[in-house]
Design a protein around this motif. Sequence first.
Motif, PDB file in Angstrom:
ATOM      1  N   SER A 150      39.868  87.602 120.489  1.00 59.83           N
ATOM      2  CA  SER A 150      40.082  87.983 119.085  1.00 59.83           C
ATOM      3  C   SER A 150      41.495  87.644 118.625  1.00 59.83           C
ATOM      4  N   THR A 151      42.469  87.857 119.506  1.00 58.78           N
ATOM      5  CA  THR A 151      43.860  87.558 119.150  1.00 58.78           C
ATOM      6  C   THR A 151      44.066  86.065 118.931  1.00 58.78           C
ATOM      7  N   ILE A 152      43.555  85.270 119.839  1.00 63.01           N
ATOM      8  CA  ILE A 152      43.724  83.811 119.722  1.00 63.01           C
ATOM      9  C   ILE A 152      42.964  83.282 118.507  1.00 63.01           C
ATOM     10  N   GLN A 153      41.789  83.865 118.223  1.00 61.73           N
ATOM     11  CA  GLN A 153      41.047  83.455 117.026  1.00 61.73           C
ATOM     12  C   GLN A 153      41.849  83.761 115.761  1.00 61.73           C
ATOM     13  N   ALA A 154      42.456  84.950 115.713  1.00 61.87           N
ATOM     14  CA  ALA A 154      43.258  85.313 114.544  1.00 61.87           C
ATOM     15  C   ALA A 154      44.448  84.372 114.382  1.00 61.87           C
TER      16      ALA A 154
END
Length: 304
Positions: free
Chosen positions: A225-229
């Motif tokens: 989720s962090t890398i996607q954001a």
Amino acid sequence: MPPETMPPAQHAPRGQDVIHNIGYRAYDGPRLGRSYARRSLFAQSLRGAYGLGRSAKSKVLPMTLFGVMCVPAAILVAVAVTTKMTKLPIEYTRYALVLQVVIGIYLAAQAPQAVSRDLRFRTVPLYFSRPIERADYVLAKFAAMASALFLLTAAPLLILYVGALLAKLDVATQTTGFVQGLVSVALLSLLFAGIGLVVAALTPRRGFGVAAIIAVLTISYGAVSTIQAISVARDSTGAVAWLGLFSPITLVDGVQTAFLDATSSFPGGHGPGTGVGAVYLAVLLAVVAGSYALLSRRYRKAGL
């Protein structure tokens, strides 16, 4: 001592001799075979996943989590009926994703209970005495854990569906959404059961298994989720869909976005299309099959 000097043998008085037959009685009942043993192990494992047949203390956590899963659905239904909404406040396919923390806690608590105790107390070889075999043990445990997760995730969907019908919402629309939700949680149950059992079977210590399962689910989802954001913030939206392949919950999200007409939870709503969705589905099925294969390999050694 010479024979002629030996004292005469002492004989028990006639009429007091007793012959005791301590042999086992032959069993002449039906031979139920492997299928019965497999079904019995499945039923016992499924009951154990909710603490049934065990102490009252063992029932507290699974039953509490089951209630936590169902109560929000009942509240949403009450709101929809009272305010005469034209649609439910949440999609059927979204419900499990919103409550993924509860599902993760349940899996972390019950997967080690299903397999770690057998490894810790070295009772696994007892199962493999005839007629049950290693493949039967793995199949029964896998099916029981997946069924327990399906009950946990499908029950609130049933509450939502019944509530939608009571609120006189469109029957065809609600039935389609309900079926899509069931397909979604069925895939989620298979995936989570496989991952949870593989991690739990690596150690006979239940506490280590609980921590490891939580770590796998939490760290993978948080990292993805962090890398996607970050990708969305840098306008690299093309990478968002591919990054979802590396977390169990985003993997399920991608499959239902592509094939079950669900709203994506990915940052910016950049869920996979049908083409990338096919990759998601293939990876999900591969993880399920791989988990089963790893469990089978684990118990080839555990049974020695």
